[in-house]
Design an enzyme around this catalytic site. Structure first.
Site, mmCIF file in Angstrom:
data_model
loop_
_atom_site.group_PDB
_atom_site.id
_atom_site.type_symbol
_atom_site.label_atom_id
_atom_site.label_comp_id
_atom_site.label_asym_id
_atom_site.label_seq_id
_atom_site.Cartn_x
_atom_site.Cartn_y
_atom_site.Cartn_z
ATOM 1 N N SER A 29 0.823 -1.200 0.000
ATOM 2 C CA SER A 29 0.000 0.000 0.000
ATOM 3 C C SER A 29 0.865 1.262 0.000
ATOM 4 C CB SER A 29 -0.912 0.000 1.233
ATOM 5 O OG SER A 29 -0.141 -0.048 2.416
ATOM 6 N N ASP A 140 7.570 -0.110 15.216
ATOM 7 C CA ASP A 140 7.013 -1.178 14.378
ATOM 8 C C ASP A 140 8.033 -2.299 14.219
ATOM 9 O OD1 ASP A 140 5.088 -2.483 12.877
ATOM 10 O OD2 ASP A 140 5.652 -1.504 11.001
#
Length: 682
Positions: A29, A140
């Site tokens: 994405s 992350d």
């Protein structure tokens, strides 16, 4: 090769001519990553190319922030950013190239021995010590973001969620990361600091030496509960030092977690990590806080918690604008919606009122609610479509699921669609659709969430393409149709083909859920033949034709639902007439004499009437026997009346079906005996 060469032709040749593109490495994405070679030095690099088109100003600022953070990071265990630049339509980031990541290695080898894992652990600790020394949180950490070089060194990459903390900032509240590796304080949405990265480090090390993350489940709600409350199991084969190291990192209380500077000198690391890393900023996070700094940190925690409690839980203004546009569309003749057209925005109407109600509480925090009762007996039998569609039979916590879905929808509505392109996330969500304990509200909300990428402004074509690809792989249509089967079960019966509920027993909640499911299925099957094939397969495997027949009989109670089913059946005959038996069995199942098309046309709205005309026209070509058995003079007369309707689209559809049917011998026949004689002759 031609595909991505054509893609590259759009780029500024003056900037890109310094690199020779070798191959496409990955696509998501965020954009695309290419393996390339610098023409001047022959160095192999990675080009991360992100299109600006369709991205919000906030997203662009975040991307530039990522570049700004990474260009100042220089450490042997962090992927080095070589350059970054922007063209008129793209942001390009050039970094050193690594072929494999830790996730790939663990997929191949399952787990690593402590001796093999230790060098990687030391590299990760060294990288984090450097980041935290410079007041940077990664936020992350996961195996996919740990690259492994040819000589076995580990390097952190992907700083898209990274945050550089200012000198006076001690805690953060924005939620970033991957659930499997997310610290308890993030799960609880409490203020957090760099210790959240250390929890994620513990999860990665645990997965390396054990083979699975410390908490793993297909249910996000079970995962949340496990991370917050359940103890971690410790395999007996772990060495004492390794287990103590992991226990320190995986302490649920961040204030008790193994942290700097003690972490550096833990016996498990065998003094392999240097503490002489130069910090480029004052007050590194790796130093213990002074008394005044500790007090300031606690004050910030208190203030942020207070602000979060008072946050406006209302839906973003853009969603209200979408809804207003839809209402205007309906008032101006929404009945003219094409069968092949985009998804109906009416899916948002009921959801809006429900979300406003649900959002009054703390929708971000799991609540203790009534637990839906699940059927104890797994009655699926031969209804399983494949192993990946294993049906959960454990109960669902309805209130917690609704709260989670509300939060997920809010994120998508604001343009954050990254989770919708993650296979694990979509799998987890669709698994809930197949759970016997799922309530109609849960099914309704899931269908709305899955539909949002199609109607949310700002979702780029590339992002939608990725999401659709994941939907195909996960077989979203199959799960939606399984949910339809559960929603149409007779109370107290199994999911077998003869347990269909009577139409008058369907309550409002069930009708709304069915409509939301069918809106999305209609959109999907019209958008790609893969979805249409999956629909046909699951209808046969789950014996859903009686369910579709039930929905065709709802034309007076809920005409929109009937219209969606008619649209799908029409598309089957148009695109895959070899599956005409599905239409036959749906309009005239064994348990019924068939749908009375005259009554459907008489009581239906303009959209439904138009779609029925299209369907009858195609049935004349591919389901002639079924249509002939259901034909009657009233139907003929009413279709001819519709050929003079004031709505052009309906009038044209009726004219077309009259033209087709006039060629058939039974069109002008009167009475059942004459129709039967025609059948015998044919």
């Amino acid at each position: 090769m031609l595909k991505f060469l054509g893609f590259l032709a759009h780029y500024n040749i003056n900037i890109m001519e310094g690199y020779k593109i070798l191959c496409l490495v990955g696509e998501g994405s965020f954009g695309r990553v290419f393996k390339a070679k610098r023409r001047d030095t022959k160095e192999v690099v990675a080009l991360k190319i992100i299109r600006k088109c369709g991205r919000t100003q906030k997203e662009l600022l975040s991307l530039r922030s990522e570049c700004q953070i990474q260009k100042h990071l220089h450490h042997r265990n962090i992927i080095q950013m070589i350059n970054s630049f922007e063209t008129e339509s793209e942001i390009v980031v050039v970094t050193e190239f690594c072929k494999r990541d830790l996730h790939y290695i663990l997929t191949k080898q399952t787990y690593l021995s402590e001796e093999v894992a230790l060098p990687i652990v030391c590299d990760l600790v060294s990288a984090l010590y450097y980041l935290h020394s410079n007041r940077v949180l990664h936020r992350d950490l996961k195996p996919q973001n740990v690259m492994i070089t040819e000589d076995g060194a580990a390097k952190l990459c992907d700083f898209g969620f990274a945050r550089s903390m200012s000198r006076g900032t001690h805690v953060l509240t924005s939620i970033k990361g991957t659930p499997l590796y997310m610290a308890p304080e993030l799960i609880e949405e409490s203020p957090y600091d760099h210790n959240a990265d250390l929890w994620s480090l513990g999860c990665i090390v645990y997965e390396m030496v054990v083979g699975v993350p410390p908490f793993t489940t297909n249910s996000i709600l079970q995962l949340v509960r496990m991370i917050r409350y359940e103890p971690i199991s410790w395999p007996p084969y772990l060495s004492p030092h390794c287990q103590a190291f992991l226990q320190g990192l995986l302490h649920k209380d961040p204030t008790q977690r193994l942290s700097w500077p003690l972490l550096l000198h833990h016996p498990f690391l065998q003094d392999r990590v240097s503490s002489s890393i130069a910090s480029e900023v004052s007050l590194p996070l790796t130093k213990e806080l002074t008394t005044s700094q500790a007090l300031a940190k606690e004050s910030q925690k208190h203030d942020l918690a207070k602000v979060d409690a008072n946050k406006n839980q209302g839906l973003p203004q853009k969603i209200q604008q979408i809804l207003d546009q839809e209402k205007k569309f309906l008032k101006e003749g929404g009945c003219q919606t094409e069968v092949e057209g985009a998804i109906d925005l009416v899916t948002l109407e009921q959801k809006l009122s429900r979300l406003k109600t649900a959002a009054q509480g703390d929708a971000d925090t799991p609540q203790t609610g009534a637990t839906a009762t699940a059927q104890q007996q797994d009655d699926r039998g031969s209804d399983n479509t494949d192993e990946d569609s294993a049906r959960a039979t454990t109960p669902l916590e309805t209130e917690e699921w609704l709260a989670f879905l509300v939060q997920s929808m809010k994120e998508v509505m604001t343009g954050d669609v990254e989770s919708m392109s993650e296979k694990s996330f979509i799998t987890m969500v669709t698994n809930a659709l197949t759970n016997h304990g799922a309530t109609p509200k849960v099914s309704e909300y899931i269908a709305c969430l899955l539909a949002l990428p199609y109607v949310t402004p700002g979702v780029t074509k590339s992002e939608l393409t990725t999401i659709v690809s994941v939907y195909m792989e996960v077989k979203v249509v199959s799960s939606l149709m399984f949910a339809l089967k559960l929603l149409t079960n007779r109370a107290g019966c199994s999911a077998s083909h003869d347990s269909v509920i009577e139409a008058n027993k369907l309550s409002g909640d069930y009708l709304k859920a069915l409509e939301r499911v069918l809106v999305l299925v209609t959109q999907l099957v019209h958008s790609d033949s893969v979805f249409l094939t999956q629909f046909c397969d699951v209808v046969v495997l789950l014996r859903l034709s009686p369910r579709l027949h039930l929905l065709l009989t709802l034309y007076r109670l809920h005409p929109q639902t009937t219209a969606y089913v008619v649209a799908i059946l029409t598309h089957i005959l148009r695109q895959m007439p070899e599956n005409a038996n599905i239409v036959d069995n749906s309009v005239r199942p064994e348990v019924s004499s068939g749908v009375d098309w005259y009554k459907v046309l008489k009581y239906g709205n303009k959209t439904l009437q138009t779609r029925v005309c299209y369907l009858i026209s195609l049935m004349a070509r591919h389901c002639l026997s079924t249509l002939q058995s259901m034909w009657n003079p009233k139907l003929k007369d009413y279709i001819e009346v519709l050929a003079y309707d004031s709505v052009q689209k309906l009038r044209c559809a009726a004219e077309d079906v009259v033209e087709v049917l006039q060629e058939l011998p039974f069109y002008d026949q009167k009475g059942s005996q004459e129709r039967e004689s025609v059948l015998v002759d044919s």
